[in-house]
Design a protein around this motif. Sequence first.
Motif, PDB file in Angstrom:
ATOM      1  N   PHE A  72       0.971  -1.451   0.212  1.00 22.54           N
ATOM      2  CA  PHE A  72       0.317  -0.156   0.292  1.00 22.54           C
ATOM      3  C   PHE A  72       1.274   1.315  -0.146  1.00 22.54           C
ATOM      4  O   PHE A  72       1.720   1.434  -0.771  1.00 22.54           O
ATOM      5  N   ASN A  73       0.620   2.377   0.596  1.00 24.44           N
ATOM      6  CA  ASN A  73       1.605   3.332   0.778  1.00 24.44           C
ATOM      7  C   ASN A  73       2.699   3.250   1.446  1.00 24.44           C
ATOM      8  O   ASN A  73       2.427   3.740   2.841  1.00 24.44           O
ATOM      9  N   PRO A  74       4.370   2.708   1.329  1.00 24.29           N
ATOM     10  CA  PRO A  74       5.292   3.083   2.269  1.00 24.29           C
ATOM     11  C   PRO A  74       5.823   4.422   2.847  1.00 24.29           C
ATOM     12  O   PRO A  74       6.089   5.166   2.013  1.00 24.29           O
ATOM     13  N   VAL A  75       5.975   4.384   4.176  1.00 27.85           N
ATOM     14  CA  VAL A  75       6.263   5.867   4.439  1.00 27.85           C
ATOM     15  C   VAL A  75       6.717   5.611   5.650  1.00 27.85           C
ATOM     16  O   VAL A  75       7.332   4.655   5.945  1.00 27.85           O
ATOM     17  N   GLY A  76       8.074   7.004   6.037  1.00 25.67           N
ATOM     18  CA  GLY A  76       8.724   6.739   7.386  1.00 25.67           C
ATOM     19  C   GLY A  76      10.085   5.999   6.833  1.00 25.67           C
ATOM     20  O   GLY A  76      10.724   6.592   5.600  1.00 25.67           O
ATOM     21  N   ALA A  77      10.635   5.891   7.731  1.00 25.09           N
ATOM     22  CA  ALA A  77      12.608   5.894   7.831  1.00 25.09           C
ATOM     23  C   ALA A  77      13.325   5.080   9.119  1.00 25.09           C
ATOM     24  O   ALA A  77      12.302   4.475   9.586  1.00 25.09           O
ATOM     25  N   HIS A  78      14.131   4.341   8.337  1.00 22.51           N
ATOM     26  CA  HIS A  78      14.565   3.502   9.832  1.00 22.51           C
ATOM     27  C   HIS A  78      14.528   4.291  11.337  1.00 22.51           C
ATOM     28  O   HIS A  78      14.884   5.190  10.714  1.00 22.51           O
TER      29      HIS A  78
END
Length: 337
Positions: free
Chosen positions: A178-184
């Motif tokens: 679906f909608n990948p967001v964010g970060a490590h």
Amino acid sequence: MKNILVAGGAGYIGSHTVIELINAGYNPIIVDNLSNSKEESIKRVEGIVNKSLTFYKADVLDKDAMRKIFTTHSIDAVINFAGFKAVGESCQKPIEYYHNNIGGLIALVEVMREFNCKNLVFSSSATVYGDPESVPIKEDAKLSTTNPYGSTKLFIEYILKDICKADSSWNVAILRYFNPVGAHESGLIGEDPNGIPNNLCPYITKVAVGKLECLNIFGNDYDTKDGTGVRDFIHVVDLSKGHVLAVNKILENSGLVIVNLGTGTGYSVLEMVNTFSKVLGKEIPYKFAPRRPGDIGTCYADTTKAQEVLGFKATKTLEDMCRDALNFQLKNPNGYN
Ligand code: NAD
Ligand code: UFG
């Protein structure tokens, strides 16, 4: 230790997945032509996992280069992230998109078959559901495509289904993100698009740090809770863990597996903006603009099958996604440059 070839492993989702593969005890072999990424992302991952990684700068279309890699390493499974992904650009450059995405997949499975490696995880997308008839979207929903990028994903799904039908020794996991967001959470790796971002989350983070003036919210007249678009935003680290579960699954001779990777919850664009403002501690400036051509109102996943088949469940919240995306932007004002 099992060797997992990660094609496109220097990119946004690939780099996060490399970390999760290592955490799970796999040995990733990274291949990327760096057409949309930088080697710096791999150096950053090396810092996070505290070990050096095997990386080949190569194109999956270059079968000789791929044969060399398969000759050097005994590959147990392949995750294929390699591909172009910009919807708008795909309408301008359909030939390039079909060549790279579909041509790349065909070249890859040909080499895999030569080396009798028939375990593959493929990055598909919720875009294959087109404008869904109902939500939450189940995997057996009607499939359609509205742009060349989406067509490459749908056609590759057909190709992979035919391959599995013709030869039952293939094990293929098709993951519809679906909608990948964010970060490590370290803030060392994240999404670093070239130029002005097309996607919501990287656009907002650039507004948050003053690199862009104001977010345009495309449409406030959708049939949704507040009129703005609703999406199933999923933290990239949750998504990456889904790949490890998919690798585990295909290594058990699963045959063909098709699952959604989402959270099962739809948040609106305004809810996303407000959560960013809360995390940032100041308002993100925005204005309403006309709908973006090709956009749909609401899209979120039914996650029942992913949980049943893979044991997958996303755990990170919208606030985690916003905080980690902002952290990456603040620590890397110029991306990986
Ligand atoms: P990305 O562009 O950051 O990563 C893709 C990587 O593949 C890049 O590092 C690029 O250099 C590499 N690559 C492209 N063509 C190649 C080739 N021929 N040979 C070798 N390497 C090549 O994109 P991402 O966001 O990490 O997406 C990964 C995959 O997931 C893509 O296939 C994309 O279509 C799919 N996907 C992404 C999203 C999203 O919103 N990010 C949503 C659904 C599906
Ligand atoms: N949006 C804005 N302003 C912006 C950017 C986006 O209001 O500047 C809105 C869009 O109109 C949409 C929502 O934010 O309502 C999400 O848009 P994105 O561009 O971030 O994501 P999409 O849902 O359009 O598409 C993304 C990927 C596709 C993929 C799809 C499903 O770009 O490749 O998720 O996985 F197919």
